[in-house]
Design an enzyme around this catalytic site. Structure first.
Site, PDB file in Angstrom:
ATOM      1  N   GLY A 105     -57.387 -31.567   7.031  1.00  0.00           N
ATOM      2  CA  GLY A 105     -58.634 -32.072   7.608  1.00  0.00           C
ATOM      3  C   GLY A 105     -58.548 -32.223   9.118  1.00  0.00           C
ATOM      4  N   SER A 165     -60.262 -27.052   4.340  1.00  0.00           N
ATOM      5  CA  SER A 165     -60.488 -28.406   3.822  1.00  0.00           C
ATOM      6  C   SER A 165     -61.965 -28.783   3.856  1.00  0.00           C
ATOM      7  CB  SER A 165     -59.700 -29.396   4.684  1.00  0.00           C
ATOM      8  OG  SER A 165     -60.137 -30.706   4.445  1.00  0.00           O
ATOM      9  N   GLN A 207     -61.356 -25.813  -0.230  1.00  0.00           N
ATOM     10  CA  GLN A 207     -60.756 -26.978  -0.900  1.00  0.00           C
ATOM     11  C   GLN A 207     -61.813 -28.061  -1.017  1.00  0.00           C
ATOM     12  OE1 GLN A 207     -59.860 -30.017   1.204  1.00  0.00           O
ATOM     13  NE2 GLN A 207     -59.724 -31.075  -0.770  1.00  0.00           N
ATOM     14  N   TYR A 266     -62.856 -31.948  -1.845  1.00  0.00           N
ATOM     15  CA  TYR A 266     -62.694 -33.366  -2.181  1.00  0.00           C
ATOM     16  C   TYR A 266     -63.952 -33.725  -2.928  1.00  0.00           C
ATOM     17  CZ  TYR A 266     -58.554 -34.444   0.627  1.00  0.00           C
ATOM     18  OH  TYR A 266     -57.281 -34.523   1.120  1.00  0.00           O
ATOM     19  N   THR A 312     -59.027 -30.688  -5.093  1.00  0.00           N
ATOM     20  CA  THR A 312     -57.864 -31.563  -4.896  1.00  0.00           C
ATOM     21  C   THR A 312     -57.978 -32.752  -5.831  1.00  0.00           C
ATOM     22  OG1 THR A 312     -57.535 -30.856  -2.624  1.00  0.00           O
ATOM     23  CG2 THR A 312     -56.687 -33.023  -3.194  1.00  0.00           C
ATOM     24  N   LYS A 336     -55.528 -28.533  -7.073  1.00  0.00           N
ATOM     25  CA  LYS A 336     -54.464 -28.809  -6.085  1.00  0.00           C
ATOM     26  C   LYS A 336     -53.928 -30.221  -6.313  1.00  0.00           C
ATOM     27  CE  LYS A 336     -53.662 -28.958  -1.081  1.00  0.00           C
ATOM     28  NZ  LYS A 336     -53.457 -30.352  -0.733  1.00  0.00           N
ATOM     29  N   HIS A 340     -49.261 -33.122  -1.751  1.00  0.00           N
ATOM     30  CA  HIS A 340     -50.080 -33.389  -0.566  1.00  0.00           C
ATOM     31  C   HIS A 340     -49.186 -33.594   0.670  1.00  0.00           C
ATOM     32  CE1 HIS A 340     -54.535 -34.390  -0.378  1.00  0.00           C
ATOM     33  NE2 HIS A 340     -54.193 -34.519   0.891  1.00  0.00           N
ATOM     34  N   ASP A 364     -46.834 -25.952  -2.500  1.00  0.00           N
ATOM     35  CA  ASP A 364     -46.673 -26.340  -1.093  1.00  0.00           C
ATOM     36  C   ASP A 364     -45.912 -27.662  -1.036  1.00  0.00           C
ATOM     37  OD1 ASP A 364     -48.352 -28.662  -1.223  1.00  0.00           O
ATOM     38  OD2 ASP A 364     -50.108 -27.574  -0.540  1.00  0.00           O
TER      39      ASP A 364
HETATM   40  C1  LIG Z   1     -52.840 -33.731   8.626  1.00  0.00           C
HETATM   41  C2  LIG Z   1     -52.992 -33.301   7.213  1.00  0.00           C
HETATM   42  C3  LIG Z   1     -54.258 -33.244   6.659  1.00  0.00           C
HETATM   43  C4  LIG Z   1     -54.416 -32.835   5.347  1.00  0.00           C
HETATM   44  N1  LIG Z   1     -55.693 -32.731   4.843  1.00  0.00           N
HETATM   45  C5  LIG Z   1     -55.863 -32.290   3.578  1.00  0.00           C
HETATM   46  C6  LIG Z   1     -57.172 -32.106   3.063  1.00  0.00           C
HETATM   47  O1  LIG Z   1     -58.156 -32.349   3.756  1.00  0.00           O
HETATM   48  N2  LIG Z   1     -57.288 -31.676   1.782  1.00  0.00           N
HETATM   49  C7  LIG Z   1     -56.198 -31.400   0.996  1.00  0.00           C
HETATM   50  O2  LIG Z   1     -56.353 -31.022  -0.172  1.00  0.00           O
HETATM   51  N3  LIG Z   1     -54.949 -31.534   1.490  1.00  0.00           N
HETATM   52  C8  LIG Z   1     -54.760 -31.954   2.738  1.00  0.00           C
HETATM   53  N4  LIG Z   1     -53.492 -32.056   3.248  1.00  0.00           N
HETATM   54  C9  LIG Z   1     -52.345 -31.608   2.416  1.00  0.00           C
HETATM   55  C10 LIG Z   1     -52.061 -30.119   2.654  1.00  0.00           C
HETATM   56  O3  LIG Z   1     -53.060 -29.317   2.091  1.00  0.00           O
HETATM   57  C11 LIG Z   1     -50.725 -29.698   2.025  1.00  0.00           C
HETATM   58  O4  LIG Z   1     -50.706 -30.054   0.665  1.00  0.00           O
HETATM   59  C12 LIG Z   1     -49.523 -30.314   2.741  1.00  0.00           C
HETATM   60  O5  LIG Z   1     -49.734 -30.403   4.121  1.00  0.00           O
HETATM   61  C13 LIG Z   1     -48.293 -29.452   2.469  1.00  0.00           C
HETATM   62  O6  LIG Z   1     -47.159 -30.098   2.929  1.00  0.00           O
HETATM   63  P1  LIG Z   1     -46.484 -29.832   4.368  1.00  0.00           P
HETATM   64  O7  LIG Z   1     -47.347 -30.485   5.391  1.00  0.00           O
HETATM   65  O8  LIG Z   1     -45.151 -30.507   4.223  1.00  0.00           O
HETATM   66  O9  LIG Z   1     -46.372 -28.345   4.547  1.00  0.00           O
HETATM   67  C14 LIG Z   1     -53.297 -32.480   4.550  1.00  0.00           C
HETATM   68  C15 LIG Z   1     -52.022 -32.523   5.114  1.00  0.00           C
HETATM   69  C16 LIG Z   1     -51.863 -32.928   6.431  1.00  0.00           C
HETATM   70  C17 LIG Z   1     -50.478 -32.953   7.014  1.00  0.00           C
END
Ligand SMILES: Cc1cc2nc3c(=O)[nH]c(=O)nc-3n(C[C@H](O)[C@H](O)[C@H](O)COP(=O)(O)O)c2cc1C
Length: 418
Positions: free
Chosen positions: A136, A163, A184, A186, A212, A290, A314, A345
């Site tokens: 996000g 996102s 994705q 929410y 998610t 997810k 996440h 991930d």
């Molecule tokens: C700053 C940030 C914002 C995120 N925002 C979302 C989001 O809006 N929706 C979502 O499903 N996952 C979100 N995630 C999770 C990521 O999709 C992903 O699962 C995660 O970053 C993977 O791990 P990593 O950062 O260690 O690579 C976010 C992660 C971070 C770091």
């Protein structure tokens, strides 16, 4: 600059000091301190981890090199939002440490002069198995936000998942990517809001809706909250948290959607398998989930007609459950038995991390924070270079393992460390 000999002597003095300390009950330290100086100093003294931040994306040797630059450029509260895990951040650390539990079993003499890293997911070909996770508010890190990320994903032909909470809307990002992206979702406590978002994604040409399912409650992002205190700016001047609608005012996927019925911060605590079924009834897009981390839920996903799952915690931001995704992956793959694609991930930073998951049976591997480091450090160019480094490391890891194509990887290339 101090000479290696002087540094080695000072290291011995430090070891002696430690050995004398009551903190070191073990005699092992004393033995180390008295040992003859080694002919060659510790390799560590030849490099300076934590030295001067890189000046250009080209200077980066690995993806971690971008993080200190992002830390310099990005306001503390925004950096904290990205870096934070939850509570004790056990899961955040486990995501990295989990890779140490698995070792690669490289094979030799297999002519790897030509390597194809391409994968096909739902009929679309990508040049590598590395995808861009949905994150996000990318304008927290660079003004071009998700558009810069999309252009970088385009340069390397990566799958991008956008996102719901992106700053840029799905139409703009699809245009910047120059090809369909996944959306994705929410879900939000109101099905009508979810329905409106689904319609937007479908109209923008997204082939896959990734719902998610691991964010249904509030969260204690301690690193974020502490870094917010060190930010001299007044957060309230940009972030009006008085209602859900005011919270998402710069999250353009919500434009034109009536949000007046959503209370609090908008987590969909009421989400069930039935909600997913209702989504299935209103869209032609494929549906992926997810945040699946157990074989039980993976089996239910298959039974409920879900098209794919993303094994994700996440990035340690859902709940502090303590388990890395690489640890959970083998039993989930075993439960799914190839009936639907399993993506993964959380914590992936190296080509060797990526091929461990692919060898276990993952269809593709996502990264989150690494590309945000690149974005915060150098904008689009930084994201491009982060993705390029990951591609290069993955290709090299494949070659070193004697693998010419992703589908040659199998569980025989990886073993659990004993
Ligand atoms: C700053 C940030 C914002 C995120 N925002 C979302 C989001 O809006 N929706 C979502 O499903 N996952 C979100 N995630 C999770 C990521 O999709 C992903 O699962 C995660 O970053 C993977 O791990 P990593 O950062 O260690 O690579 C976010 C992660 C971070 C770091």
């Amino acid at each position: 600059m101090t000479s290696p000999a002087v540094r080695a002597a000072s290291r011995r003095r430090f070891l002696k000091y430690l050995a004398a300390s009551p903190l070191c009950a073990s005699g092992a330290w004393a033995a180390r301190a008295d040992e003859a100086p080694s002919r060659w100093p510790d390799p560590m003294i030849w490099t300076r981890p934590g030295g001067a931040p890189i000046k250009s994306p080209k200077d980066a040797i690995n993806v971690f090199d971008f993080e200190p630059v992002a830390f310099q450029n990005v306001p503390p509260a925004h950096f904290g939002y990205m870096a934070s895990g939850l509570d004790d951040e056990v899961t955040l650390r486990a995501n990295r440490e989990g890779f140490l539990k698995f070792q690669l079993k490289p094979r030799r003499l297999r002519d790897v002069s030509k390597v194809d890293m391409g994968v096909e997911i739902f009929g679309t070909k990508y040049d590598s198995p590395i995808f861009v996770c949905p994150t996000g508010g990318n304008q927290f890190f660079h003004r071009d936000g998700e558009v810069a990320v999309a252009r970088a994903a385009r340069a390397g032909n990566h799958l991008q998942i956008l996102s719901t909470s992106a700053n840029y809307g799905v139409e703009d990002v699809t245009k910047a990517r120059g090809a369909p992206i996944w959306f994705q979702l929410y879900a939000s406590p109101s099905f009508e809001v979810a329905q409106a978002l689904i319609k937007k994604a479908e109209t923008a040409g997204c082939p896959v809706l990734m719902v998610t399912v691991d964010r249904v409650a509030g969260r204690n992002q301690e690193t974020l909250f502490r870094l917010m205190r060190s930010d001299s700016r007044d957060c309230a001047s940009c972030h009006d948290r008085s209602s859900f609608a005011s919270r998402v005012v710069r999250r353009h996927n919500y434009d034109g959607i009536d949000l007046s019925g959503i209370k609090g911060s908008g987590e969909a605590a009421n989400l069930t398998w039935d909600t997913i079924k209702r989504m299935r009834d209103i869209t032609r897009m494929k549906i992926a989930l997810k945040g699946i981390v157990t074989p039980e839920d993976a089996e239910l996903a298959v039974q409920n007609g879900i098209d794919a799952i993303l094994v994700s915690n996440h990035g340690g931001r859902g709940e502090d459950n303590g388990r890395s995704t690489i640890d959970a992956l083998p039993e989930i793959i075993a439960a799914v038995q190839g009936r639907i694609p399993v993506l993964v991930d959380s914590g992936f930073r190296r080509g060797t991390d990526i091929i461990k998951a692919l060898a276990m049976g993952a269809a593709a591997v996502g990264v989150g924070r690494p590309y945000l480091w690149g974005l915060g450090a150098f904008g689009q160019e930084g994201v491009e270079r982060v993705l390029e480094i990951l591609r290069t490391e993955t290709r090299v890891a494949m070659q070193q393992c004697g693998v010419r194509a992703i589908n040659e990887l199998n569980p025989g290339f990886v073993r659990r460390a004993t």
